[in-house]
Design a protein around this motif. Sequence first.
Motif, PDB file in Angstrom:
ATOM      1  N   THR A 152       0.821  -1.207   0.000  1.00 11.55           N
ATOM      2  CA  THR A 152       0.000   0.000   0.000  1.00 11.55           C
ATOM      3  C   THR A 152       0.852   1.254   0.000  1.00 11.55           C
ATOM      4  O   THR A 152       1.994   1.260   0.471  1.00 11.55           O
ATOM      5  N   GLU A 153       0.260   2.316  -0.523  1.00 13.30           N
ATOM      6  CA  GLU A 153       0.895   3.633  -0.487  1.00 13.30           C
ATOM      7  C   GLU A 153       0.675   4.313   0.862  1.00 13.30           C
ATOM      8  O   GLU A 153       1.455   5.175   1.266  1.00 13.30           O
ATOM      9  N   PHE A 154      -0.397   3.908   1.551  1.00 17.12           N
ATOM     10  CA  PHE A 154      -0.699   4.502   2.855  1.00 17.12           C
ATOM     11  C   PHE A 154      -1.594   3.556   3.631  1.00 17.12           C
ATOM     12  O   PHE A 154      -2.506   2.946   3.075  1.00 17.12           O
ATOM     13  N   GLN A 155      -1.316   3.394   4.926  1.00 17.73           N
ATOM     14  CA  GLN A 155      -2.233   2.637   5.776  1.00 17.73           C
ATOM     15  C   GLN A 155      -2.603   3.479   6.991  1.00 17.73           C
ATOM     16  O   GLN A 155      -1.748   4.083   7.641  1.00 17.73           O
ATOM     17  N   SER A 156      -3.892   3.522   7.253  1.00 22.43           N
ATOM     18  CA  SER A 156      -4.402   4.398   8.303  1.00 22.43           C
ATOM     19  C   SER A 156      -4.340   3.764   9.679  1.00 22.43           C
ATOM     20  O   SER A 156      -4.414   4.471  10.691  1.00 22.43           O
ATOM     21  N   ALA A 157      -4.216   2.430   9.734  1.00 26.08           N
ATOM     22  CA  ALA A 157      -4.217   1.746  11.029  1.00 26.08           C
ATOM     23  C   ALA A 157      -3.170   0.636  11.039  1.00 26.08           C
ATOM     24  O   ALA A 157      -3.435  -0.487  11.469  1.00 26.08           O
ATOM     25  N   GLY A 158      -1.967   0.960  10.533  1.00 22.77           N
ATOM     26  CA  GLY A 158      -0.894  -0.018  10.546  1.00 22.77           C
ATOM     27  C   GLY A 158      -0.558  -0.428  11.974  1.00 22.77           C
ATOM     28  O   GLY A 158      -0.554   0.394  12.886  1.00 22.77           O
ATOM     29  N   ARG A 159      -0.287  -1.729  12.157  1.00 25.20           N
ATOM     30  CA  ARG A 159      -0.073  -2.242  13.508  1.00 25.20           C
ATOM     31  C   ARG A 159       1.400  -2.525  13.753  1.00 25.20           C
ATOM     32  O   ARG A 159       2.073  -3.138  12.936  1.00 25.20           O
ATOM     33  N   GLY A 160       1.870  -2.068  14.900  1.00 26.31           N
ATOM     34  CA  GLY A 160       3.210  -2.392  15.349  1.00 26.31           C
ATOM     35  C   GLY A 160       3.139  -3.302  16.559  1.00 26.31           C
ATOM     36  O   GLY A 160       2.071  -3.694  17.011  1.00 26.31           O
TER      37      GLY A 160
END
Length: 329
Positions: free
Chosen positions: A115-123
């Motif tokens: 993806t170019e952008f993720q709004s809720a990426g998880r770490g």
Amino acid sequence: MATDRTRLVEALRADRSLSFAELARATRLDESTIATLLHQLEQDGLPMQKEGDTHFKLVDNITPIDVGDLISQLEKANFPFARQAEVLDTVDSTSDWLNREHHGGMDIHGKTCITEFQSAGRGRRGRNWRGSPYCHLMLSIGWRFQKEVTEMAGLSLSIGVAIAECLKDITGAPVGLKWPNDLWCKERKLGGILVDLNALLEGGAFAVIGIGINLREPRLDEFDTGQPVTDLASNAQDDLASRATIIASVLGSIAQALDRFEQHHFLPDQARFNALDVFSGRKVRAESDGRPLEGVGAGADEQGRYRLRCADGTVATVISGDISLSLVN
């Protein structure tokens, strides 16, 4: 086919400001749509400058991923699932997207969501991970193993070795590994790996492997990771290759590592991980199940557990998922 949002980013310039009318002509979108998309991009953190309320320019040149070029680069890197790669303009989380595909009945072995952008990426530990749009490597890949979940210890370490060695090779940056799943460079976090493991009813295990790497971040000071961060561009010996080239190199390396792990577990990667271990030989404090430990970092054992050499001469081992490691001041 490029989305309206991607077409707008392709039309924006870094060398001069463009008006709503100019952007509308370049993208064949109406000015109302242009205004809505620009607002979304601004909220998502696209490095952009406004001149008044009607003119916009990029802070730096930005190039969205070209799908055709990406597939070509993946094939050059001998990634065996090049044509299963899915490129999204925006998503909540690439790992969540793949998990939804899997639960919907799709075979996602080898499928990659980029993806170019993720709004809720998880770490790790539930931290949110997100970077400026069109600037980074943000992807997840699905992989099926014949092994049971209980046999998968050390998987994130083997993946980390593959990525760190790949990045060092193509950029010259001094990338290291912070156990169990962080990419580290000059005492700062460069990226991370998050592995979701699930048992399969027919036997074996399925992994969704999420990877985020800061390639070129104009807002590093605004990252909320709980630790200092950096990006690859700040540490590379030369200008970075295109994102498509970096993504392809990383995925090619990961596929080889996953095949090797299926056959031999973590053991072939143990010495390579320990050579990249940023805690090696340094005083380290750990908290495991609420129990404090302190000692000198002694690398990972053959099962991927981290070892601490304590002051009394004993060696304590800690297990991924139960520990927070930090350097002693």
